[in-house]
Design a protein around this motif. Structure first.
Motif, PDB file in Angstrom:
ATOM      1  N   MET A  35      53.232  73.571  65.353  1.00 33.12           N
ATOM      2  CA  MET A  35      52.436  74.430  64.474  1.00 33.12           C
ATOM      3  C   MET A  35      53.289  75.451  63.732  1.00 33.12           C
ATOM      4  O   MET A  35      52.930  75.861  62.626  1.00 33.12           O
ATOM      5  CB  MET A  35      51.327  75.115  65.277  1.00 33.12           C
ATOM      6  N   ASN A  36      54.413  75.862  64.298  1.00 37.79           N
ATOM      7  CA  ASN A  36      55.322  76.761  63.572  1.00 37.79           C
ATOM      8  C   ASN A  36      55.876  76.065  62.331  1.00 37.79           C
ATOM      9  O   ASN A  36      55.939  76.657  61.246  1.00 37.79           O
ATOM     10  CB  ASN A  36      56.486  77.212  64.463  1.00 37.79           C
ATOM     11  N   LYS A  46      51.164  81.531  60.964  1.00 43.30           N
ATOM     12  CA  LYS A  46      50.778  80.730  62.121  1.00 43.30           C
ATOM     13  C   LYS A  46      49.342  81.058  62.544  1.00 43.30           C
ATOM     14  O   LYS A  46      48.568  80.167  62.896  1.00 43.30           O
ATOM     15  CB  LYS A  46      51.750  80.970  63.278  1.00 43.30           C
ATOM     16  N   ALA A  47      48.971  82.334  62.459  1.00 42.92           N
ATOM     17  CA  ALA A  47      47.606  82.741  62.812  1.00 42.92           C
ATOM     18  C   ALA A  47      46.587  82.060  61.902  1.00 42.92           C
ATOM     19  O   ALA A  47      45.528  81.627  62.365  1.00 42.92           O
ATOM     20  CB  ALA A  47      47.473  84.256  62.732  1.00 42.92           C
ATOM     21  N   VAL A  49      46.940  79.178  60.391  1.00 38.42           N
ATOM     22  CA  VAL A  49      46.880  77.761  60.769  1.00 38.42           C
ATOM     23  C   VAL A  49      45.872  77.581  61.901  1.00 38.42           C
ATOM     24  O   VAL A  49      45.031  76.678  61.866  1.00 38.42           O
ATOM     25  CB  VAL A  49      48.275  77.237  61.188  1.00 38.42           C
ATOM     26  N   TYR A  50      45.919  78.485  62.883  1.00 40.01           N
ATOM     27  CA  TYR A  50      45.020  78.367  64.029  1.00 40.01           C
ATOM     28  C   TYR A  50      43.568  78.718  63.695  1.00 40.01           C
ATOM     29  O   TYR A  50      42.665  78.376  64.450  1.00 40.01           O
ATOM     30  CB  TYR A  50      45.528  79.201  65.205  1.00 40.01           C
ATOM     31  N   ARG A  54      42.523  74.428  65.925  1.00 41.65           N
ATOM     32  CA  ARG A  54      42.783  75.096  67.203  1.00 41.65           C
ATOM     33  C   ARG A  54      44.067  74.613  67.872  1.00 41.65           C
ATOM     34  O   ARG A  54      44.642  75.320  68.696  1.00 41.65           O
ATOM     35  CB  ARG A  54      41.619  74.872  68.162  1.00 41.65           C
ATOM     36  N   SER A  55      44.495  73.385  67.525  1.00 42.32           N
ATOM     37  CA  SER A  55      45.682  72.828  68.179  1.00 42.32           C
ATOM     38  C   SER A  55      46.285  71.729  67.307  1.00 42.32           C
ATOM     39  O   SER A  55      45.639  71.221  66.389  1.00 42.32           O
ATOM     40  CB  SER A  55      45.311  72.238  69.541  1.00 42.32           C
ATOM     41  N   LYS A  56      47.497  71.357  67.644  1.00 38.10           N
ATOM     42  CA  LYS A  56      48.144  70.235  66.968  1.00 38.10           C
ATOM     43  C   LYS A  56      47.332  68.971  67.195  1.00 38.10           C
ATOM     44  O   LYS A  56      47.154  68.160  66.287  1.00 38.10           O
ATOM     45  CB  LYS A  56      49.578  70.064  67.496  1.00 38.10           C
ATOM     46  N   GLU A  58      44.106  68.639  67.628  1.00 40.06           N
ATOM     47  CA  GLU A  58      42.918  68.630  66.764  1.00 40.06           C
ATOM     48  C   GLU A  58      43.292  68.226  65.341  1.00 40.06           C
ATOM     49  O   GLU A  58      42.585  67.459  64.685  1.00 40.06           O
ATOM     50  CB  GLU A  58      42.251  70.000  66.750  1.00 40.06           C
TER      51      GLU A  58
END
Length: 170
Positions: A35-36, A46-47, A49-50, A54-56, A58
Motif C-alpha cells: 500500500m505504500n 497512505k491514509a 488509500v485506506y 481497507r487492505s491490499k 480488498e
C-alpha cells in the motif's frame, strides 16, 4: 457534498487507485506490491488509500472481480458463436489460457482466494462469478467432464510456472 457527487468522487478515486495498483501488480506481483507503493504511484497519501480500500487484499479482489467479469463476457461470446462443441471448448481453453498467462496475478488470486473460508463481500462475489462462468459452460459437457478439464488445465499452468521459477533459480 451531495450524495451523487460523493459517489462520483469515490468511484473516481477507487478507479485511480485500481489503475495504479494494476500497474504495480503487473510489475511486482502480489507479494511485491504494498500500500505504500500504491500511495506513491497514485499520488495519494497512505491514509487516503485506506479510505477507499481497507487492505491490499480488498483491492486485488476488486481487480480480480473486474477481470472475471471480462472473462465471463468472453466465454459468453464463445458460447453464442457458431462453433461446434469441440471448437467452443478449444476456444474457451484459449480464453482461460490467456487469462492465466496475461493476468497471472488475478488468476492466482482467484484460484487461491475464491474458496477460502473468508466470507468477505469480495470473496462471495468472486465465488459467484466463477460459479456463473462454470455453469455457463455446462451446456457444452457435463459438470464432471468440465471439472476434469479444469484440473488438467490448472495443473499444466501451475507446473509450467513452477518449472519456469525453478529454471530462473538454477
Amino acid at each position: 457534498m451531495t450524495g451523487e457527487k460523493k459517489a462520483a468522487a469515490t468511484k473516481y478515486h477507487r478507479k485511480a487507485l485500481m489503475t495504479a495498483a494494476d500497474r504495480l501488480l503487473v510489475e511486482y506481483g502480489y507479494a511485491g506490491m504494498n500500500m505504500n507503493m500504491l500511495a506513491k504511484e497514485a499520488n495519494y497519501s497512505k491514509a487516503t488509500v485506506y479510505v477507499y480500500f481497507r487492505s491490499k487484499d480488498e483491492l486485488v479482489c476488486a481487480l480480480a472481480i473486474e477481470r472475471l467479469k471480462l472473462l465471463k463476457r468472453e466465454v459468453a461470446l464463445v458460447l453464442k458463436s457458431d462453433f461446434d462443441i469441440n471448437e467452443k471448448l478449444h476456444e474457451i481453453g484459449n480464453v482461460l489460457k490467456e487469462f492465466a498467462e496475461d493476468d497471472s496475478v488475478y488468476f492466482d488470486y482467484v484460484t487461491t482466494r475464491a474458496y477460502e473460508d473468508d466470507e468477505t463481500t469480495g470473496n462471495t462475489e468472486l465465488r459467484a462469478l466463477v460459479k456463473d462462468i462454470f455453469n455457463s459452460m455446462t451446456v457444452l459437457t457435463d459438470e464432471e467432464d468440465l471439472l476434469g478439464m479444469w484440473y488438467t488445465f490448472y495443473g499444466k499452468i501451475k507446473t509450467k510456472r513452477m518449472a519456469k521459477a525453478l529454471s530462473e533459480v538454477l
